[in-house]
Design an enzyme around this catalytic site. Sequence first.
Site, PDB file in Angstrom:
ATOM      1  N   ASP A   5       0.872  -1.169   0.000  1.00  0.00           N
ATOM      2  CA  ASP A   5       0.000   0.000   0.000  1.00  0.00           C
ATOM      3  C   ASP A   5       0.911   1.222   0.000  1.00  0.00           C
ATOM      4  OD1 ASP A   5      -2.219   1.696   0.196  1.00  0.00           O
ATOM      5  OD2 ASP A   5      -2.361   1.528   2.368  1.00  0.00           O
ATOM      6  N   SER A   6       0.323   2.389  -0.209  1.00  0.00           N
ATOM      7  CA  SER A   6       1.122   3.610  -0.198  1.00  0.00           C
ATOM      8  C   SER A   6       1.610   3.951   1.202  1.00  0.00           C
ATOM      9  CB  SER A   6       0.300   4.780  -0.745  1.00  0.00           C
ATOM     10  OG  SER A   6      -0.834   5.003   0.064  1.00  0.00           O
ATOM     11  N   CYS A  57      -4.655  -1.594  -1.710  1.00  0.00           N
ATOM     12  CA  CYS A  57      -4.820  -0.182  -2.032  1.00  0.00           C
ATOM     13  C   CYS A  57      -5.807  -0.082  -3.191  1.00  0.00           C
ATOM     14  CB  CYS A  57      -3.471   0.422  -2.414  1.00  0.00           C
ATOM     15  SG  CYS A  57      -3.552   2.116  -3.016  1.00  0.00           S
ATOM     16  N   GLU A  82      -1.614   8.830   8.317  1.00  0.00           N
ATOM     17  CA  GLU A  82      -0.199   8.449   8.321  1.00  0.00           C
ATOM     18  C   GLU A  82       0.598   9.239   9.361  1.00  0.00           C
ATOM     19  OE1 GLU A  82       1.684   6.157   6.674  1.00  0.00           O
ATOM     20  OE2 GLU A  82      -0.089   5.275   5.773  1.00  0.00           O
ATOM     21  N   CYS A  98     -10.911   3.050   0.885  1.00  0.00           N
ATOM     22  CA  CYS A  98      -9.463   3.131   1.034  1.00  0.00           C
ATOM     23  C   CYS A  98      -9.105   2.321   2.262  1.00  0.00           C
ATOM     24  CB  CYS A  98      -9.020   4.587   1.194  1.00  0.00           C
ATOM     25  SG  CYS A  98      -7.267   4.785   1.641  1.00  0.00           S
ATOM     26  N   HIS A 147      -6.944   2.738   4.398  1.00  0.00           N
ATOM     27  CA  HIS A 147      -6.636   3.565   5.570  1.00  0.00           C
ATOM     28  C   HIS A 147      -7.882   3.879   6.390  1.00  0.00           C
ATOM     29  CE1 HIS A 147      -2.824   4.403   3.497  1.00  0.00           C
ATOM     30  NE2 HIS A 147      -2.374   4.916   4.621  1.00  0.00           N
TER      31      HIS A 147
END
Length: 260
Positions: A7-8, A71, A152, A184, A186
């Site tokens: 994932d990012s 992602c 993040e 997402c 996240h």
Amino acid sequence: MRIGVFDSGLGGLTVVQAMTQVIKGAQIFYVADTKNAPYGEKTPEQILQYSLNITQYLINTHNIDALILACNTATSSAIKHLRETYPSLIIIGTEPGIKPAIEQTKTGKIGVLATPATLQGDKYQKLAQTLSLQKSVDIYEQACPGLVEQIEKGEIESEETKALLEKWLTPMRENNVDTIVLGCTHYPLVSQSIENIMDCNVRLIHTGEAISKHLLTLGTQKGHLNEGDLQVHIHTTGEIQIQIIDSIIEIYENIHLIEI
């Protein structure tokens, strides 16, 4: 079975956490591409290149049998190309859970929270159009620029993050949305704030469990026995907030900084 997941950032660990409830006797190698985060505001061409670089790293370094794109944005931009490039690899992507949302909604009003890139992508647009023809529903789409960065940074419960969510969710609350797709990986990390703001018995849909079960099915078909201990190794291309990792997943080895 050796499983690569990327994932990012750290959001994809919500998928890994779901995998630990289903998958046994495997090694998971997770890559948080924090150096290039967030993907949701990059071009499809950039995201495809990041995805190819990470996949080749996981193959060369860890000889993976399966790849999970944890992602939504990377799935939209890269999964077709990755499957064509690596036909022998099990490759599973992440898609917004519109189908289960349509099945579960009582009011017929569904919210979708996602990155700008996911909402603009052809894959999401085709999925939404196709599934909305199967049942009469109203879909309230909301891009959430900046939310991944807040998470993040560890700003999961900050006033700034709550203010962003309040702004995005107010129209959904006022329109009697009862099911929200977390588009997402996240976003499950701010589930509590979303539930508080919606102030109703809202259903939140995310896809970690479905991905895990699908991986188990495909892995079993290739001989995975699903017995024994599970190991999780975390790699990152840049800085991370370790406390976020600890809040998502307990079972992991040391964290490694890598160059890709």
